[in-house]
Design an enzyme around this catalytic site. Structure first.
Site, short mmCIF file in Angstrom:
data_model
loop_
_atom_site.label_atom_id
_atom_site.label_comp_id
_atom_site.label_asym_id
_atom_site.label_seq_id
_atom_site.Cartn_x
_atom_site.Cartn_y
_atom_site.Cartn_z
CB CYS A 177 -0.89 0.00 1.22
SG CYS A 177 -2.02 -1.39 1.24
NE ARG B 256 7.45 1.61 -1.28
CZ ARG B 256 8.17 1.03 -0.32
NH1 ARG B 256 7.79 -0.10 0.19
NH2 ARG B 256 9.26 1.59 0.12
CD1 TRP C 221 0.78 -4.56 -2.51
CD2 TRP C 221 -0.36 -6.32 -3.26
NE1 TRP C 221 1.49 -5.13 -3.52
CE2 TRP C 221 0.83 -6.21 -4.00
CE3 TRP C 221 -1.24 -7.37 -3.57
CZ2 TRP C 221 1.17 -7.10 -5.01
CZ3 TRP C 221 -0.91 -8.24 -4.58
CH2 TRP C 221 0.27 -8.11 -5.28
CG ASN D 232 -0.22 2.27 3.88
OD1 ASN D 232 -1.11 2.12 3.06
ND2 ASN D 232 0.93 2.86 3.61
N GLY D 233 -1.92 -0.76 6.78
CA GLY D 233 -1.86 -1.57 8.00
C GLY D 233 -3.03 -2.52 8.08
CD GLU E 280 19.57 -14.46 8.88
OE1 GLU E 280 20.29 -15.29 8.30
OE2 GLU E 280 19.41 -13.30 8.47
CE LYS F 183 21.82 -10.83 8.42
NZ LYS F 183 21.26 -11.66 7.49
CD GLU G 218 25.42 -11.42 6.23
OE1 GLU G 218 25.29 -11.61 5.02
OE2 GLU G 218 24.45 -11.18 6.98
CG HIS H 186 27.36 -34.21 20.74
ND1 HIS H 186 27.61 -35.39 21.39
CD2 HIS H 186 26.01 -34.10 20.68
CE1 HIS H 186 26.46 -35.98 21.69
NE2 HIS H 186 25.47 -35.20 21.28
CE LYS I 187 20.28 -7.31 -0.61
NZ LYS I 187 20.08 -7.89 0.75
C1 G6P Z 1 24.60 -13.07 -0.57
C2 G6P Z 1 23.99 -12.03 0.34
C3 G6P Z 1 23.14 -12.69 1.41
C4 G6P Z 1 22.09 -13.56 0.78
C5 G6P Z 1 22.70 -14.57 -0.19
C6 G6P Z 1 21.62 -15.23 -1.03
O1 G6P Z 1 25.52 -13.82 0.13
O2 G6P Z 1 25.01 -11.26 0.94
O3 G6P Z 1 22.51 -11.71 2.22
O4 G6P Z 1 21.38 -14.23 1.79
O5 G6P Z 1 23.57 -13.91 -1.10
O6 G6P Z 1 21.05 -14.26 -1.85
P1 G6P Z 1 19.64 -14.37 -2.53
O7 G6P Z 1 19.53 -13.14 -3.38
O8 G6P Z 1 19.65 -15.62 -3.37
O9 G6P Z 1 18.63 -14.43 -1.46
#
Ligand code: G6P
Length: 613
Positions: free
Chosen positions: A2, A27, A74, A100-101, A486, A490, A493, A509, A608
């Protein structure tokens, strides 16, 4: 997703509003509308379909006025059609609103309003808001007071903009939570309002950003900001950069921070249009999941890389649990070199933000050659992973610019949940009651995510305590084992701190040998079916002198006495809990990296989108 645009000034509002909506087109939306104050009356044009349709409605029956609001929608509650499109008028036609919401408690409010004699024109949740505003206007309040009183009834996260014909020289806007921003663009004798900066950047660079639980009364000459409780606030006008990419960052220092905060909205958009709350059904038309295919699937391989692969691991638990189909999660770069067992009753499901990750695409290709059906959950529209698939779910999170993925992690968790419910229904493995319960839980997700974000200041304090650490261990179990992976990813990275995610049950282990006072242990221990196991994990880490940072459910009284720090998450249905438990870990990593002064959006050595093997 939205989008909202508003204008009050000396110029013709219609083209400004239409143009602004056009800038938000990327969007995605399925209907659009606008309302213009013309000769003292509110005139609305709205319909299903694209902006061209709205533009031709306006051409057939033109609208002229200097105050207007518009919206791209949406669908969440009610299908995309003219009645459900925004703006929504009150019964008198004197007030009009865009929103929105998701109004989580709209059914209760609707009943209450119906008893008061209100007649509803749409199936939307939004419509209750305008009738509430009208209720308070009827009691003699000003538009500002009426909006304030109405908002206090709403649960969930919201951005709203309202116009009244009786107070034609103002627009009232408000923001509750993070259902998207509300930004006011300051011009000379004119003001703009938008959910997103690109809608108004061509007109002004001077912006006032509303925070959660703030309202703005916007007139041609200025803006007055106050809290929802009515306390007037001094507001700051921020000048955003001329560089279009930096301009998008708006009030945030980094895209990653912005994208973490966008999750309430991206999660709203993830369920928008896909969930029929009234009948407890999931609608994923682009997936091309026929009853015949649902019946014959024998195995699903989820193929993905990085963060997307961790989302896939949550998906494995959900699909196996809900739809009773065996699922394997394969790292894209591993799948194709081990001659996987794939046939025509196999589905290969790629998860990819970019849709261009070479290893993920290669895995799809391998599966295709062996006769599998290909699906993808993908963010970038028109990308390869979307094009080669037989069916797809698009993530609806908008562009993700920070290299460390955040909103493109939580959205596929919800997509996988929806896929599992849909598949389970077609395979006849859940009854209607179970299905309705699972679907109803989806409505809670955006607000629960927002409540995690509200705790940012507390998490930042924990980040201060951890900024010097050299290494960290993240433990999780069951549906939240991937949360540990994950969370660790984070941190490594963006802060360059060594961090390892581990299945908690495996600690004994090996990793337990690492635990001492210098090794922080982040334990993901919400109230899910693995809670007791995780609790004893905390005790074991403490017994060895470890420093424990626990992700725990609000109200948990057992964890605080033994943990060094607690990152609180709201009570969440366990199958959706990975959406909430990861948010504090994203925020924690972000603040640790920010305190270390690092290049958060473009960490060293990372890309990215990895389009090479
Ligand atoms: C790169 C990015 C990650 C991402 C991975 C997969 O390593 O730095 O953040 O999770 O690729 O990317 P994708 O576009 O396939 O989700």
């Amino acid at each position: 997703m939205c989008g909202i645009v508003g204008y009050i000034g000396q110029k013709d509002a219609t083209p400004i509003v239409l143009n602004g909506l056009k800038r938000l087109e990327y969007r995605g939306y399925d209907s659009a509308g606008l309302a213009i104050l013309e000769n003292g009356q509110i005139e609305v044009r709205r319909d299903a379909g694209k902006l061209e349709r709205l533009a031709s409605l306006v051409q057939e029956s033109p609208l002229h006025g200097q105050v207007g609001i518009g919206h791209t929608r949406w669908a969440t509650h009610g299908e995309p059609n003219a009645h459900n499109a925004h703006p929504h008028l009150g019964m008198t036609g004197d007030v009009v609103l865009v929103h929105n919401g998701i109004v989580e408690n709209y059914l209760d409010l609707k009943e209450e309003l119906k008893e008061e004699g209100v007649v509803f024109n749409s199936e939307t949740d939004t419509e209750v808001i305008i009738h509430l505003v009208e209720r308070y206007l009827g009691a003699g309040r000003t538009l500002e007071e009426a909006v304030r009183a109405a908002l206090l009834h709403l649960r969930g996260a919201h951005g709203i903009v309202v116009l009244s014909k009786d107070e034609p020289d103002k627009i009232v806007a408000a923001r509750m939570g993070n259902a998207g921003g509300v930004v006011i663009g300051v011009g000379d004798g004119e003001m703009y309002i938008a959910s997103d900066l690109p809608a108004i950047l061509e007109h002004t660079r001077d912006m006032v950003f509303l925070e959660s639980r703030q309202m703005a009364v916007v007139t041609r000459s200025g803006v007055k900001v106050s809290t929802l409780e009515g306390q007037e606030l001094l507001h700051e006008v921020q000048t955003v950069s001329w560089d279009p990419v930096s301009a998008e960052k708006g009030e945030y220092r980094h895209f990653m921070h912005k994208e973490i905060h966008e999750q309430v909205r991206s999660l709203t958009d993830t369920i928008a249009g896909r969930v029929d709350f009234d009948h407890g059904r999931i609608n994923l038309p682009k997936l091309n999941l026929t009853p015949e295919l649902a019946e014959r699937i024998e195995r699903i391989y989820i193929v993905a890389c990085g963060t997307a692969a961790y989302a896939g691991m949550v998906g494995k638990v959900l699909i196996e649990r809900i739809a009773r189909v065996p699922v394997e999660v394969d790292i894209g770069s591993e799948f194709r070199y081990r001659d996987p067992i794939v046939d025509e009753n196999t589905v290969a499901l790629a998860i990819s933000q970019s849709g261009e990750t070479a290893d993920t695409l290669a895995a799809l290709e391998e599966a295709r050659q062996k006769g599998a059906t290909l699906w993808s959950i993908v963010n970038a529209i028109g990308s390869q992973a979307m094009r080669v698939a037989d069916g797809f779910i698009s993530m609806q999170v908008g562009p993700e610019i920070g290299v460390a993925s955040t909103k493109a992690y939580t959205a596929p968790l919800v997509d996988l949940y929806m896929l599992a419910v849909h598949l389970a229904e077609l395979r006849g493995v859940i009854n209607e009651w179970e299905r309705k319960g699972l679907v109803a839980d989806l409505r809670l997700v955006p607000d629960l995510a927002g409540r995690c974000l509200d705790r940012e200041a507390e998490i930042e304090k924990v980040a201060q305590a951890l900024v010097e650490v050299r290494s960290a261990l993240y433990l999780g179990r069951g549906v939240n084992m991937p949360t540990a992976y994950e969370g660790a990813l984070k941190l490594k990275e963006i802060s360059y701190i060594h961090a390892e995610g581990y299945p908690a049950g495996e600690m004994k282990h090996g990793p337990i040998a690492l635990i001492d006072a210098d090794m922080p242990v982040v334990v993901v221990a919400p109230r899910d079916p693995w809670y007791e196991k995780m609790f004893s994990q905390i005790e074991q880490a403490k017994a060895r002198g470890g420093r424990v940072i626990a992700v725990a459910t609000e109200g948990d009284e057992r964890i605080p006495p033994i943990a060094d720090h607690v990152l609180w998450v709201p009570e969440t249905p366990w199958m959706l809990s990975p959406v909430t438990t990861v948010i504090p870990l994203q925020i924690l990593a972000y603040h640790i990296a920010a305190l270390r002064g690092l290049d958060i959006d473009q960490p060293r050595n990372l890309a990215k989108s990895v389009t090479v093997e």
